[in-house]
Design an enzyme around this catalytic site. Structure first.
Site, PDB file in Angstrom:
ATOM      1  N   TYR A  52       0.845  -1.198   0.000  1.00 40.93           N
ATOM      2  CA  TYR A  52       0.000   0.000   0.000  1.00 40.93           C
ATOM      3  C   TYR A  52       0.883   1.252   0.000  1.00 40.93           C
ATOM      4  O   TYR A  52       1.626   1.515   0.951  1.00 40.93           O
ATOM      5  CB  TYR A  52      -0.925   0.018   1.210  1.00 40.93           C
ATOM      6  N   SER A 215     -13.151  -4.584  -0.060  1.00 36.76           N
ATOM      7  CA  SER A 215     -13.968  -3.849  -1.037  1.00 36.76           C
ATOM      8  C   SER A 215     -15.454  -4.124  -0.851  1.00 36.76           C
ATOM      9  O   SER A 215     -16.151  -4.554  -1.781  1.00 36.76           O
ATOM     10  CB  SER A 215     -13.541  -4.195  -2.469  1.00 36.76           C
ATOM     11  N   PHE A 226     -21.249   0.471  -5.742  1.00 34.11           N
ATOM     12  CA  PHE A 226     -22.645   0.291  -6.173  1.00 34.11           C
ATOM     13  C   PHE A 226     -23.583   1.260  -5.481  1.00 34.11           C
ATOM     14  O   PHE A 226     -24.673   1.536  -5.983  1.00 34.11           O
ATOM     15  CB  PHE A 226     -23.105  -1.151  -5.941  1.00 34.11           C
TER      16      PHE A 226
END
Length: 305
Positions: A52, A215, A226
């Site tokens: 990361y 996620s 979404f």
């Protein structure tokens, strides 16, 4: 916040983990505020990985939390290793070297949890076992797990590794729910019946391995979220309806949907927004009904045979 035992360990962890993959998007003051808010809300489990930000995220975190012995006692740190540029690497040498660098960046003597990141096609489990033994005996890692692994990959490790595999970090959300759908559509002639992961959900439940969904708001592979997305009108209408009933945000309901599953999962957030992390944490206070869970599941296009 509610807590669960991580796998078969005695480690008590919050049901929502704070993912730090994007902490390098914040300035110093913003990172400090974000971490402090998380702690004030009872979210003291922080998920990292050595890739990361090329390692910068772990350094930023250590600075932002003002790492000290007193601070370290109050938090739970998890990191992952095994991904290198152009390859995956579970060799003993790489695991040991990676952990030393992770500890240096996080300014701590130990990790509560180390996960092996994406599966290494060239894994030699004997080497992994040697690395885990050395890390455990040196006090550098207290618990071990994996990420994105299927049942036989875990079983192969367990043949050689004496430590318990306490967690498996897997992609899972309302719209990316094949590990649930293939168990609902067993023996059916539809795409939802395709078993893409060897029934990893059932395997983890059978072996007391905590699933950590990553996620939790994404559809596809990092194609977008979404929530409030016009591509998912029916799903958002249903989530908004349920959110209104509980007087919470749609973010809260998306996490509550994962927490409602009896596998006792620990979703890993990715947001760096203070209000959104609060909404994620609030999901631990919500228990969706069976009817609400299935209504949301179907609204996402998941079918029941």
């Amino acid at each position: 916040m509610k807590t669960i035992k991580l796998g078969t360990s005695n480690l008590e962890v919050p049901v929502v983990a704070v993912g730090c993959m994007r902490i390098n998007s914040l300035d110093k003051a913003g990172a400090e505020r974000f971490i402090q808010t998380s702690l004030e809300e009872g979210a003291n489990f922080f998920d990292h990985a050595d890739i990361y930000g090329g390692g910068k995220c772990e350094e930023i975190f250590a600075d932002a939390i003002h790492m000290s012995d007193a601070v370290r006692e109050k938090i739970i740190l998890q990191s992952k290793c095994g991904i290198r540029q152009g390859q995956f690497d579970f060799s003993k040498e790489h695991i040991l070297s990676s952990v030393d660098k992770i500890l240096q960046r996080l300014r701590t003597d130990y990790l509560d949890v180390l996960l092996l990141h994406r599966p290494d096609a060239l894994v030699e489990p004997e080497e992994v076992a040697e690395a885990f033994d050395q890390l455990e005996s040196a006090g550098k890692v207290r618990h071990f797990g994996v990420s994105n692994q299927n049942p036989n990959q875990i079983a192969l490790l367990k043949k050689f590794v004496k430590q318990s595999i306490v967690a498996n970090q897997l992609q899972l959300s309302i719209t990316n729910a094949n590990m649930i759908s293939n168990g609902v559509n067993v023996n059916m002639e539809n795409n939802s019946a395709i078993n893409r992961d060897g029934s990893i959900l059932d395997y983890c439940r059978l072996h007391d391995i905590t699933i950590q969904p990553w996620s939790p708001f994404q559809f596809g592979f990092f194609e977008g979220v979404f929530l409030d997305n016009p591509k998912f009108p029916e799903l958002n209408a249903k989530i908004d309806e349920v959110a209104k009933k509980y007087d919470v945000s749609n973010t809260t309901i998306a996490i509550a949907w994962l927490l409602r599953h009896p596998a006792k999962m620990q979703p890993v957030t990715g947001t760096m927004n203070i209000e959104r992390i609060k909404d994620c944490i609030r999901a631990s206070e919500i228990t969706l009904t069976r009817e609400e869970w299935y209504e949301i599941y179907r609204a996402a296009g998941n079918i029941l045979p």
